[in-house]
Write a protein that holds these residues in place. Structure first.
Motif: not given
Length: 103
Positions: A65-78, A85-96
């Protein structure tokens, strides 16, 4: 704490406030690297953000439903709406830094 979300619980669990969901699979190497980063973020930001993860193999409907084709994919919702939408590995600092835009 990072909650295990399923096709049945995803919409309800991500409907209010700022939520961060990690879409992953057990066989995915980058996903296994991302997991501890998300756990650490949940420890530090759990009072402002709800963290969850969805195993895409066990919960294919939500991923489709969300069209996720690659993992890891992280989704932020408000308040139930996808804001990032964030695709691929990211550091803690980047995600923060991403999350701080929405809290």
């Amino acid at each position: 704490m990072v909650k295990e979300l399923t096709d049945k619980t995803f919409k309800e669990e991500t409907a209010h406030g700022v939520t961060f969901t990690d879409f992953w699979a057990t066989w995915c190497g980058p996903c296994r690297m991302q997991g501890p980063v998300v756990e650490k973020l949940a420890e530090e930001m759990g009072d402002k953000v709800s963290f969850g993860k969805v195993d895409v193999d066990a919960n294919q409907q939500t991923a489709a439903e969300l069209g996720i084709m690659s993992i890891p994919t992280m989704i932020i919702k408000k308040d139930g709406a996808i804001v990032d939408t964030i695709i691929g590995y990211h550091s803690k600092e980047q995600l923060e830094a991403k999350l701080n835009q929405y809290v």
